[in-house]
Design a protein around this motif. Structure first.
Motif, PDB file in Angstrom:
ATOM      1  N   LEU A  31       0.803  -1.217   0.000  1.00 48.50           N
ATOM      2  CA  LEU A  31       0.000   0.000   0.000  1.00 48.50           C
ATOM      3  C   LEU A  31       0.841   1.275   0.000  1.00 48.50           C
ATOM      4  O   LEU A  31       0.372   2.333  -0.401  1.00 48.50           O
ATOM      5  CB  LEU A  31      -0.914   0.019   1.233  1.00 48.50           C
ATOM      6  N   MET A  32       2.091   1.183   0.477  1.00 48.33           N
ATOM      7  CA  MET A  32       2.943   2.369   0.604  1.00 48.33           C
ATOM      8  C   MET A  32       3.711   2.616  -0.682  1.00 48.33           C
ATOM      9  O   MET A  32       4.022   1.682  -1.428  1.00 48.33           O
ATOM     10  CB  MET A  32       3.930   2.172   1.755  1.00 48.33           C
ATOM     11  N   SER A  33       4.053   3.877  -0.929  1.00 49.25           N
ATOM     12  CA  SER A  33       4.900   4.189  -2.080  1.00 49.25           C
ATOM     13  C   SER A  33       6.359   3.912  -1.707  1.00 49.25           C
ATOM     14  O   SER A  33       6.765   4.033  -0.548  1.00 49.25           O
ATOM     15  CB  SER A  33       4.742   5.652  -2.488  1.00 49.25           C
ATOM     16  N   ASP A  34       7.161   3.528  -2.695  1.00 55.44           N
ATOM     17  CA  ASP A  34       8.577   3.284  -2.443  1.00 55.44           C
ATOM     18  C   ASP A  34       9.265   4.541  -1.932  1.00 55.44           C
ATOM     19  O   ASP A  34      10.153   4.475  -1.077  1.00 55.44           O
ATOM     20  CB  ASP A  34       9.261   2.797  -3.719  1.00 55.44           C
ATOM     21  N   ALA A  35       8.860   5.697  -2.442  1.00 56.94           N
ATOM     22  CA  ALA A  35       9.484   6.953  -2.022  1.00 56.94           C
ATOM     23  C   ALA A  35       9.271   7.195  -0.533  1.00 56.94           C
ATOM     24  O   ALA A  35      10.189   7.625   0.184  1.00 56.94           O
ATOM     25  CB  ALA A  35       8.922   8.117  -2.832  1.00 56.94           C
ATOM     26  N   GLN A  36       8.050   6.917  -0.050  1.00 55.91           N
ATOM     27  CA  GLN A  36       7.767   7.081   1.376  1.00 55.91           C
ATOM     28  C   GLN A  36       8.653   6.182   2.227  1.00 55.91           C
ATOM     29  O   GLN A  36       9.261   6.617   3.203  1.00 55.91           O
ATOM     30  CB  GLN A  36       6.293   6.752   1.660  1.00 55.91           C
ATOM     31  N   LEU A  37       8.715   4.920   1.855  1.00 55.32           N
ATOM     32  CA  LEU A  37       9.475   3.964   2.648  1.00 55.32           C
ATOM     33  C   LEU A  37      10.975   4.213   2.547  1.00 55.32           C
ATOM     34  O   LEU A  37      11.709   4.037   3.525  1.00 55.32           O
ATOM     35  CB  LEU A  37       9.141   2.545   2.210  1.00 55.32           C
ATOM     36  N   ASN A  38      11.447   4.623   1.381  1.00 53.21           N
ATOM     37  CA  ASN A  38      12.872   4.922   1.240  1.00 53.21           C
ATOM     38  C   ASN A  38      13.280   6.081   2.143  1.00 53.21           C
ATOM     39  O   ASN A  38      14.373   6.076   2.729  1.00 53.21           O
ATOM     40  CB  ASN A  38      13.208   5.245  -0.214  1.00 53.21           C
ATOM     41  N   GLN A  39      12.408   7.080   2.249  1.00 55.75           N
ATOM     42  CA  GLN A  39      12.682   8.202   3.142  1.00 55.75           C
ATOM     43  C   GLN A  39      12.723   7.739   4.595  1.00 55.75           C
ATOM     44  O   GLN A  39      13.604   8.142   5.370  1.00 55.75           O
ATOM     45  CB  GLN A  39      11.612   9.287   2.964  1.00 55.75           C
ATOM     46  N   MET A  40      11.788   6.874   4.963  1.00 53.58           N
ATOM     47  CA  MET A  40      11.767   6.317   6.312  1.00 53.58           C
ATOM     48  C   MET A  40      13.033   5.498   6.568  1.00 53.58           C
ATOM     49  O   MET A  40      13.623   5.557   7.652  1.00 53.58           O
ATOM     50  CB  MET A  40      10.524   5.458   6.505  1.00 53.58           C
ATOM     51  N   GLY A  41      13.466   4.730   5.556  1.00 55.80           N
ATOM     52  CA  GLY A  41      14.680   3.943   5.701  1.00 55.80           C
ATOM     53  C   GLY A  41      15.908   4.814   5.894  1.00 55.80           C
ATOM     54  O   GLY A  41      16.771   4.519   6.724  1.00 55.80           O
ATOM     55  N   GLN A  42      15.971   5.891   5.147  1.00 50.27           N
ATOM     56  CA  GLN A  42      17.106   6.815   5.262  1.00 50.27           C
ATOM     57  C   GLN A  42      17.163   7.423   6.660  1.00 50.27           C
ATOM     58  O   GLN A  42      18.236   7.517   7.274  1.00 50.27           O
ATOM     59  CB  GLN A  42      16.986   7.908   4.206  1.00 50.27           C
ATOM     60  N   GLU A  43      16.019   7.838   7.174  1.00 52.33           N
ATOM     61  CA  GLU A  43      15.975   8.444   8.507  1.00 52.33           C
ATOM     62  C   GLU A  43      16.342   7.434   9.592  1.00 52.33           C
ATOM     63  O   GLU A  43      17.079   7.754  10.542  1.00 52.33           O
ATOM     64  CB  GLU A  43      14.576   9.020   8.756  1.00 52.33           C
ATOM     65  N   ALA A  44      15.832   6.202   9.460  1.00 53.72           N
ATOM     66  CA  ALA A  44      16.142   5.168  10.446  1.00 53.72           C
ATOM     67  C   ALA A  44      17.624   4.827  10.419  1.00 53.72           C
ATOM     68  O   ALA A  44      18.254   4.607  11.466  1.00 53.72           O
ATOM     69  CB  ALA A  44      15.300   3.923  10.178  1.00 53.72           C
ATOM     70  N   PHE A  45      18.214   4.791   9.220  1.00 50.48           N
ATOM     71  CA  PHE A  45      19.631   4.463   9.098  1.00 50.48           C
ATOM     72  C   PHE A  45      20.489   5.551   9.745  1.00 50.48           C
ATOM     73  O   PHE A  45      21.494   5.257  10.409  1.00 50.48           O
ATOM     74  CB  PHE A  45      19.981   4.302   7.627  1.00 50.48           C
ATOM     75  N   ALA A  46      20.085   6.795   9.550  1.00 51.75           N
ATOM     76  CA  ALA A  46      20.814   7.902  10.178  1.00 51.75           C
ATOM     77  C   ALA A  46      20.752   7.791  11.699  1.00 51.75           C
ATOM     78  O   ALA A  46      21.741   8.045  12.397  1.00 51.75           O
ATOM     79  CB  ALA A  46      20.236   9.238   9.713  1.00 51.75           C
ATOM     80  N   GLN A  47      19.599   7.368  12.211  1.00 48.25           N
ATOM     81  CA  GLN A  47      19.451   7.206  13.660  1.00 48.25           C
ATOM     82  C   GLN A  47      20.319   6.066  14.168  1.00 48.25           C
ATOM     83  O   GLN A  47      20.936   6.171  15.240  1.00 48.25           O
ATOM     84  CB  GLN A  47      17.978   6.949  14.003  1.00 48.25           C
ATOM     85  N   GLN A  50      23.771   7.186  14.630  1.00 48.44           N
ATOM     86  CA  GLN A  50      23.951   8.027  15.805  1.00 48.44           C
ATOM     87  C   GLN A  50      23.974   7.205  17.092  1.00 48.44           C
ATOM     88  O   GLN A  50      24.692   7.520  18.034  1.00 48.44           O
ATOM     89  CB  GLN A  50      22.816   9.059  15.891  1.00 48.44           C
ATOM     90  N   ASP A  51      23.185   6.140  17.115  1.00 48.68           N
ATOM     91  CA  ASP A  51      23.003   5.368  18.351  1.00 48.68           C
ATOM     92  C   ASP A  51      24.057   4.290  18.564  1.00 48.68           C
ATOM     93  O   ASP A  51      24.354   3.924  19.707  1.00 48.68           O
ATOM     94  CB  ASP A  51      21.618   4.697  18.358  1.00 48.68           C
ATOM     95  N   LEU A  52      24.622   3.749  17.471  1.00 46.21           N
ATOM     96  CA  LEU A  52      25.556   2.639  17.589  1.00 46.21           C
ATOM     97  C   LEU A  52      26.947   3.049  17.116  1.00 46.21           C
ATOM     98  O   LEU A  52      27.075   3.704  16.086  1.00 46.21           O
ATOM     99  CB  LEU A  52      25.068   1.438  16.768  1.00 46.21           C
ATOM    100  N   PRO A  53      27.992   2.674  17.842  1.00 45.91           N
ATOM    101  CA  PRO A  53      29.347   3.025  17.402  1.00 45.91           C
ATOM    102  C   PRO A  53      29.745   2.229  16.157  1.00 45.91           C
ATOM    103  O   PRO A  53      29.386   1.048  16.005  1.00 45.91           O
ATOM    104  CB  PRO A  53      30.219   2.635  18.602  1.00 45.91           C
ATOM    105  N   ALA A  54      30.484   2.868  15.283  1.00 45.70           N
ATOM    106  CA  ALA A  54      30.935   2.218  14.056  1.00 45.70           C
ATOM    107  C   ALA A  54      32.135   1.320  14.349  1.00 45.70           C
ATOM    108  O   ALA A  54      32.962   1.614  15.221  1.00 45.70           O
ATOM    109  CB  ALA A  54      31.309   3.262  13.012  1.00 45.70           C
ATOM    110  N   ALA A  55      32.230   0.223  13.616  1.00 46.81           N
ATOM    111  CA  ALA A  55      33.384  -0.664  13.731  1.00 46.81           C
ATOM    112  C   ALA A  55      34.571  -0.052  12.998  1.00 46.81           C
ATOM    113  O   ALA A  55      34.469   1.010  12.380  1.00 46.81           O
ATOM    114  CB  ALA A  55      33.037  -2.036  13.165  1.00 46.81           C
ATOM    115  N   GLY A  56      35.699  -0.744  13.032  1.00 45.74           N
ATOM    116  CA  GLY A  56      36.907  -0.232  12.410  1.00 45.74           C
ATOM    117  C   GLY A  56      36.852  -0.244  10.895  1.00 45.74           C
ATOM    118  O   GLY A  56      36.004  -0.899  10.282  1.00 45.74           O
ATOM    119  N   GLN A  57      37.776   0.460  10.280  1.00 43.49           N
ATOM    120  CA  GLN A  57      37.791   0.604   8.828  1.00 43.49           C
ATOM    121  C   GLN A  57      38.000  -0.735   8.106  1.00 43.49           C
ATOM    122  O   GLN A  57      37.437  -0.965   7.032  1.00 43.49           O
ATOM    123  CB  GLN A  57      38.875   1.600   8.413  1.00 43.49           C
TER     124      GLN A  57
END
Length: 266
Positions: A31-47, A50-57
């Protein structure tokens, strides 16, 4: 009864207007548009970042190498999506995929995935979720279920403490009878898609079974199958083995075509 007809009409209307087909040929409700969900995915990924430390290179490069090899064999439309993968410092053996092509892998899972091929089975599985639009389907199923329950409650006059109790029971029935089994179906479908993708990229598909053997060896309490969002480890291995003949044929074709990924494990 009239309220049954109302539920049927509401559900049918949504189904007719939003039927799609998954990569394995399964009918879906989206029922959802891909654009809507992609935006939600981008925002969740950014969060997440912010919340989890990155591993090494070195770990980031390793995961990116495996992911890039799989993305390279996707159809052009999907291949050109902005795929991103990050490795996070966490002991939990977990990975995730979000709409828009955003993926995360925890260092706890890297410890269990002992080879590049085993990691490829994880990343292929996560890409499978995105290709099959499972997030859209899950949100759509939740929405249609809530609409049906709401129409049912209003049309049947289920009000007051007794009605609330009955609606609560109906909600639990929807959760365990519809939502959780649907999620297990998604996991099994992503396993199949991921197996094909890793084989097409030149990763040994037999490593997918080895990964789940490693996961089983970790132990840990699991809820009963009917209450779980994921198939049991044994069921996953059985499902992968059932697809292994086709996957091995694809793997041999990939190797003959020169697809021999080499991603050194840090």
């Amino acid at each position: 009864m009239r309220w049954i007809r109302c539920v049927a009409v509401a559900t049918l209307a949504m189904t007719i207007t939003a039927c799609t087909t998954s990569p394995t040929g399964r009918q879906q409700l989206t029922l959802m548009s891909d654009a809507q969900l992609n935006q939600m995915g981008q925002e969740a990924f950014a969060q997440y970042q912010q919340d989890l430390p990155a591993a090494g290179q070195a770990q980031q490069r390793y995961a990116q190498c495996v992911a890039s090899a799989i993305v390279d064999v996707l159809p052009e439309r999907e291949r050109n999506q902005d795929w991103q993968i990050r490795v996070f410092e966490s002991e939990q053996a977990n990975a995730f995929a979000l709409p828009g092509g955003y993926m995360g892998v925890n260092t706890g899972l890297l410890a269990i995935a002992e080879t590049q091929d085993q990691l490829a089975s994880v990343i292929g599985h996560e890409i499978g979720h995105v290709l099959a639009r499972h997030a859209n389907e899950r949100v759509s199923t939740q929405t249609s279920t809530q609409v049906a329950l709401s129409v049912l409650g209003s049309a049947a006059g289920l009000q007051g403490p007794g009605g609330d109790q009955l609606m609560g029971a109906l909600g639990l029935g929807a959760q365990y009878g519809i939502m959780l089994p649907f999620s297990r179906r998604h996991e099994s479908e992503a396993d199949v898609i991921g197996l094909r993708l890793m084989a097409d990229a030149g990763f040994d598909p037999r490593a997918s079974v080895a990964l789940w053997e490693n996961m089983s060896a970790q132990g840990g309490a699991r809820p009963p199958e009917w209450m779980s969002t994921h198939p049991s480890h044994g069921q996953r291995m059985q499902g992968l083995q059932a697809e292994m003949g086709n996957a091995m044929a694809r793997y041999e074709q990939a190797r003959q075509a020169g697809r021999t990924p080499n991603c050194p494990r840090p």
